[in-house]
Each structure stands twice: as structure tokens, then as C-alpha cells.
Design a protein around this motif. Structure first.
Motif, short mmCIF file in Angstrom:
data_model
loop_
_atom_site.label_atom_id
_atom_site.label_comp_id
_atom_site.label_asym_id
_atom_site.label_seq_id
_atom_site.Cartn_x
_atom_site.Cartn_y
_atom_site.Cartn_z
N LEU A 145 0.71 -1.25 0.08
CA LEU A 145 -0.20 0.03 -0.03
C LEU A 145 0.93 1.19 -0.01
O LEU A 145 0.47 2.15 -0.52
CB LEU A 145 -1.01 0.05 1.23
N SER A 169 -6.81 -0.89 1.74
CA SER A 169 -6.53 -2.03 1.55
C SER A 169 -7.72 -2.86 0.98
O SER A 169 -8.07 -3.35 -0.04
CB SER A 169 -6.22 -3.04 2.78
N GLU A 170 -8.86 -2.12 1.37
CA GLU A 170 -10.55 -2.59 1.04
C GLU A 170 -10.53 -2.20 -0.70
O GLU A 170 -10.83 -2.84 -1.37
CB GLU A 170 -11.17 -1.73 1.68
N LEU A 173 -7.99 -4.47 -2.73
CA LEU A 173 -8.42 -5.77 -2.76
C LEU A 173 -9.81 -5.93 -3.66
O LEU A 173 -10.18 -6.79 -4.33
CB LEU A 173 -8.70 -6.33 -1.45
#
Lengths: 338, 222
Positions: A145, A169-170, A173
Motif C-alpha cells: 500500500l 486495503s479494501e 482488494l
């Protein structure tokens, strides 16, 4: 008077432009006719053009690996149905050897559990597994990230796909999942025959009948997998000692169980099985006829011997070749982004 | 006029006494507040230090006479010894709430474990996610002991797992009489049942279940 109209029209155009730039263009996920309902909740998280593009860029980016040599595409190459051709097991950073064959990626929207042992339970967390595996990409989520945040291109791409430049991250992904979800293969000769747009040859038809009799219970149409776990009687290699799903659940009834892979595009996705032990059709056909090892968790369907003489093997092979979908492996939308 | 004054004063008065529900977790070794630097030793000379304690709490529910009056279903709070501010949980919107008991879980339920990429306290960046076997680490307890045979004398207890029959989520409840609730977590009691020579537990399974129950049994209110 004209000036006022000009102002109004300009304002309207600017608003529309604003929507175009900050807004996401939703992409409807098309379920092929007659196919079951996808497992992924597209209503909750719809696909967008921008999300898919960001996901594709990430899928092909070696930045996700510790030494910047390995991207997802290294082991999941589009022209080979997103598997790692010619490799029984894949290698990651610094040439480290993995322990499993790279599965062909397609029709993932219908898979509840991913990986040979079902270790991954949602497509959105799939990328975490290879990214953090020390023998694959060897990275940490934090560092990936950070690198994305410091890159010149990703903040802009994240802003296009989401409402601002925040790289979380959300978001990372979810956009990778979006790209992977678009990998749908439903346009093989078999599909064309099912849509009554073409016909099997006599040999292919005979092979189809053999398939329905001997293989369909696990490699169920139209996905050519029932997305469940089975022990198909493969001998355990002592050096690897791969017990399959048992590692995930710790239940003895899951010992030697592996996910039933799809047979779609099997022409392109050799070698076969969880450890890539079979390079040719003839080898796995021979396994099912004479190589099955009995055991407490052996798939019940395989307890009765499958009989296939030479002609029948040729017919079954001819049928399996009808599962090749050239439009899938040649689709530019799935290939390396320009 | 007096009526108006009375009404205004009553209203103000009620606002002063109305407060949000607040939970303070106190990580303890017997009666003393635990700190990272503490060297805890037993009479026989065996000692240990805890370096990290992290656990999820969630699905807080409030009840009045057995009937649920409020819930925070699907919301999880990560209690993290690296961030002591996390020991306090506020529940906004509960000023006017009257309740006599609460329940919550230690860990994460199966829905949280199968819902894909999450944010906030469930973000995999929080270091509480198993990337190799999708699911949350519900409780992390790490430390060192001269008795520990593992590398660097370090033990690691990572308790997690949501698949049957090895679910590790624990549900507990308390009767409450105050809107400021202090919950003691008796770490010393948990560690008292640990074999300090061992490396720990890092995967779901029987041990993780046993340890999760052991950990939950250490939650007490005064």
C-alpha cells in the motif's frame, strides 16, 4: 437573454462532466443463459469500468512482489487460461519454489471457496494469499500500500475508481476482485452447441455421452466443476505430503480432498492436478482408469472403476477439446493493459 | 413562566445525568494493571513478559429485563495493547438508554470472516488476519520467557477460526448497574494455565478453541 442560456447550458455540461470524471460507470455482470446464480454479491459491490481497470493494472504489476519481478500474471497468464503453463508447481520471487500447481482462473464469480484446499473464502481476500506468501510474492500488505501511495500513477487510478485518492486495503482488494470477476469463459464450442448454434461431431458427441456418464457428477456442467472438494485417488507424494483441505479444516474427513477444478479450457491449462503431476490428457485418463488409490476419503463416485477403451479415450479427449474458448484466451480486455 | 422554567431546567437536568454507555477494558495481572515492561514471575522462579495483547470484541447488545433494547451487530472493536486508547469503547446514541445487562463476543463471528475485504478495525492491515487461511485472528497474545524453548524464547498465541467444529468466538454477558462499565481481563490467570516452555498456537483447531474459552473465562466485572 442568450447569455443566460449560455450560462445554464455550460453549467449543465459541467455537471455532466463532473459525473463522468468522479462518477463510476457501472458494468452489469452478465450471467450466461442457463447458468446458476453467482455467489458474489454484485448488488452490494457492483463492477465499474474504473474499478476493473484499476484491478487489471494491479494484476499485471510486479510492484506487488518484494523484488518487483512477480505479478499475478506471472503464474496466471491470460493466453493459457490464466494458469502457469509448463510448470507443475510455480516459482515466485528469487526463484523460490511453491508447493502447488497454479489453478486456471475463470468463472470465479461462481466459486465460494478458492485455492486447491479452499483456504481462501472470498474473492476479495484472494490476492492477500500470494502477496504475503514468502515463496510467491513475499510482500507485506503495509508495504504494498505504501508503494502504491508513493507511485505516480496509482493515486490517480484510485481516484478515478473511488471518490478520492485514498489507497486503502479494501479498495485495492476490491478492485483486484473486480478484474478477476470479469474473467468469464462461456464461449467454447460446447457452449455454442448448447445454444444450438453448432453441432458436435460424431466423435465429440460420443465423448460427451461418456463425460456425462463418468465425469459429470464432479465436473458438473455448465461450470464443469461442482466447486466442491473431492479425493480423486491421487497417490500422496511423500516429499510434498500434501493433505489438501485437511490443512485448512483440521478434520480427518477432509484429508486428501482437493477442489474440483474446472475442465473449461483444459486444452490450454496443462499440467494437471494440484501438483501438476500429469502433463497430458492420456495420463489423467489412465489415472482414472487404472491409477486410483483407495482410501477412507476417496470420492464415492470413483469407487466403481471407470472403463475407457482406446476409442473411448479418443472420444472423451475430442469432447474435452470442445471446452476450449479462444475468445477467452484472446480477449484483449483480460490481457496486459496497454 | 414558572412552568417554562421548570420544563427547561428539567430538560437540562436530564441531559446532565444522561450519558453514553462506555466500556473500559482493564488488562490485569491479578489486581495490578498490566504494562508491557512488566516481568511476571512465579514462586518457583519461572517468569515471563507479555509483549502484545490484541483481541476483538463486538456484537455488543444491551438488555432491559431480558429484552434487547440496543445492538451493535456486526460492529467490532479491536483492543490493542499498542494503542491503549482502544481499551475504551464509547457507544454513541445510548444516552437515554436504560438497561440492566449486556452481552458481547470476544472474537469475530462467521459472517465477519466470510465477507471479503473489510475496513476499520477489521482491515487486514491491523495485523489480525490470516492471509493463508481466510479469517480473523480473534486473540493475539505474544511474549517471551526464559523457559520458552522456541526461537528467541518467544511464545505466540494466535487464536482464531470460524469453521465448525473449531469455532473460537466466545459470547459473554454481564449484569450492569452503571453506564460506565469496567471489565477486567485477568491476563495473569490466562497465562497461569499456559505451558511456558511451548511455542504457542498459530492455526485454527482444538487448541485454539480451548485457549479461546480459557481467555474468555478471564473477563470479569468488579
Amino acid at each position: 437573454m442568450k447569455q443566460r442560456y449560455f450560462v445554464i447550458i455550460s453549467f449543465v455540461l459541467l455537471v455532466c462532466l463532473g459525473f463522468q470524471m468522479g462518477g463510476n460507470r457501472v458494468v452489469k455482470f452478465n450471467v450466461p443463459k442457463g447458468w446458476p446464480k453467482p455467489v458474489y454479491d454484485f448488488d452490494k459491490h457492483p463492477l465499474t469500468v474504473e474499478g476493473i481497470e484499476l484491478g487489471r493494472k494491479l494484476f499485471y504489476d510486479t510492484l506487488l512482489s518484494a523484488d518487483n519481478t512477480i505479478s499475478c500474471a506471472n503464474c496466471h497468464t491470460s493466453f493459457y487460461a490464466f494458469t502457469h503453463i509448463d510448470h507443475s508447481m510455480s516459482h515466485g520471487i528469487s526463484g523460490k519454489m511453491g508447493t502447488r500447481n497454479s489453478p486456471a482462473l475463470m468463472n470465479l464469480a461462481w466459486s465460494k471457496l478458492l485455492m486447491w484446499d479452499g483456504a481462501v473464502n472470498h474473492i476479495e481476500v484472494q490476492a492477500l494469499a500470494p502477496i504475503t506468501n514468502k515463496d510467491e510474492m513475499g510482500e507485506s500488505l503495509e508495504h504494498v500500500l505504501e508503494e502504491l501511495q508513493h507511485s505516480t500513477i496509482y493515486p490517480k487510478l484510485f481516484a478515478k475508481a473511488y471518490s478520492d485518492t485514498a489507497i486503502t486495503s479494501e479498495r485495492m482488494l476490491r478492485s483486484m476482485a473486480q478484474f478477476m470477476l470479469t474473467l468469464v469463459s462461456a464461449d467454447s464450442k460446447y457452449d455454442s452447441v448448447m445454444r444450438k448454434q453448432s453441432q458436435f461431431t460424431a466423435e465429440e458427441l460420443a465423448g460427451y455421452k461418456l463425460f456425462q456418464k463418468n465425469c459429470n457428477s464432479c465436473h458438473t456442467e455448465p461450470l464443469f466443476t461442482n466447486n466442491e472438494f473431492r479425493n480423486n485417488g491421487l497417490q500422496v507424494y511423500k516429499t510434498l505430503n500434501d493433505l489438501g483441505r485437511y490443512k485448512v479444516t483440521q478434520r480427518s474427513e477432509d484429508s486428501l480432498m482437493f477442489k474440483v477444478p474446472t475442465l473449461r479450457n483444459i486444452e490450454y491449462s496443462y499440467p494437471y492436478m494440484h501438483d501438476g503431476r500429469f502433463k497430458r490428457f492420456s495420463q489423467f485418463l489412465e489415472h482414472y482408469v487404472s491409477g486410483i488409490k483407495d482410501g477412507p476419503t476417496l470420492s464415492p463416485e470413483l469407487r466403481n472403476k471407470i472403463q475407457l477403451n482406446v476409442d473411448e479415450r479418443a472420444q472423451l479427449t475430442a469432447f474435452l477439446l470442445t471446452l476450449s474458448d479462444k475468445s477467452f484466451i484472446e480477449n484483449k480486455a483480460f490481457a496486459f493493459p496497454e | 413562566m414558572r412552568v417554562i422554567l421548570f420544563v427547561v431546567l428539567s430538560f437540562l437536568g436530564s441531559q446532565l445525568y444522561a450519558q453514553n454507555f462506555k466500556v473500559d477494558f482493564k488488562l490485569l495481572i491479578t489486581d495490578a494493571v498490566w504494562n508491557v515492561e512488566d516481568n511476571i514471575s512465579y514462586d518457583d522462579g519461572i517468569s515471563y513478559k507479555l509483549e502484545l495483547v490484541k483481541f476483538y470484541t463486538g456484537n455488543f447488545r444491551m438488555y432491559q429485563q431480558g429484552k434487547e433494547v440496543w445492538n451493535e451487530t456486526g460492529v467490532y472493536h479491536l483492543i490493542n495493547s499498542e494503542k491503549p486508547a482502544s481499551y475504551s469503547i464509547q457507544f454513541p446514541g445510548t444516552e437515554k438508554l436504560q438497561f440492566d445487562s449486556i452481552s458481547f463476543c470476544i472474537g469475530t463471528d462467521s459472517l465477519a470472516n466470510v465477507s471479503g475485504a473489510r475496513s476499520g478495525d477489521l482491515d487486514p492491515l491491523k495485523g489480525m488476519y490470516w492471509t493463508w487461511n481466510s479469517g480473523y485472528i480473534n486473540v493475539k497474545i505474544e511474549g517471551t520467557s526464559p523457559a520458552c524453548k522456541a526461537f528467541n524464547n518467544a511464545f505466540e498465541y494466535h487464536m482464531g477460526g470460524y469453521l465448525k467444529p473449531y469455532e473460537t468466538i466466545q459470547n459473554i454477558g454481564f449484569r450492569v448497574s452503571s453506564k460506565e462499565l469496567e471489565i477486567g481481563v485477568q491476563l495473569g490467570e490466562f497465562m497461569g494455565k499456559i505451558d511456558l516452555t511451548q511455542q504457542g498456537t498459530m492455526i485454527p483447531g482444538e487448541d485454539a478453541v480451548r485457549l479461546s474459552k480459557q481467555f474468555a473465562s478471564c473477563f470479569r466485572i468488579k
